[in-house]
Design a protein around this motif. Structure first.
Motif: not given
Length: 88
Positions: A79-88
């Motif tokens: 359930e965790r994010a697969r990679s950081p999503q910067s800028g959101l």
């Protein structure tokens, strides 16, 4: 005349028909749930169960926050994010 069950549901009280898989209503207090159940029963029986079978109170700490590695607590790896999503 349906048979109605009142049971714990986390920190609330659920009202459902005896053979139903999910609750039809939820209430903050046991008294409110029992009152609603008597109205729904229409002469049928009302069964009050104190045990919580919902699993809502389970978990290691029940707190929201980050674990030692900086990830969220009580969340599976799927359930965790697969990679950081910067800028959101």
């Amino acid at each position: 005349m349906p048979d109605i069950v009142v049971r714990r549901h986390g920190d609330r009280w659920a009202v459902c028909e005896a053979d139903a898989a999910s609750a039809t209503q939820e209430y903050e207090t046991r008294e409110a749930a029992e009152s609603a159940a008597r109205g729904l029963a229409a002469g049928g029986s009302v069964d009050v169960r104190d045990e919580d079978t919902s699993g809502l109170g389970e978990g290691t700490s029940g707190e929201v926050g980050a674990d030692e590695a900086g990830g969220p607590r009580n969340v599976s790896a799927r359930e965790r994010a697969r990679s950081p999503q910067s800028g959101l």
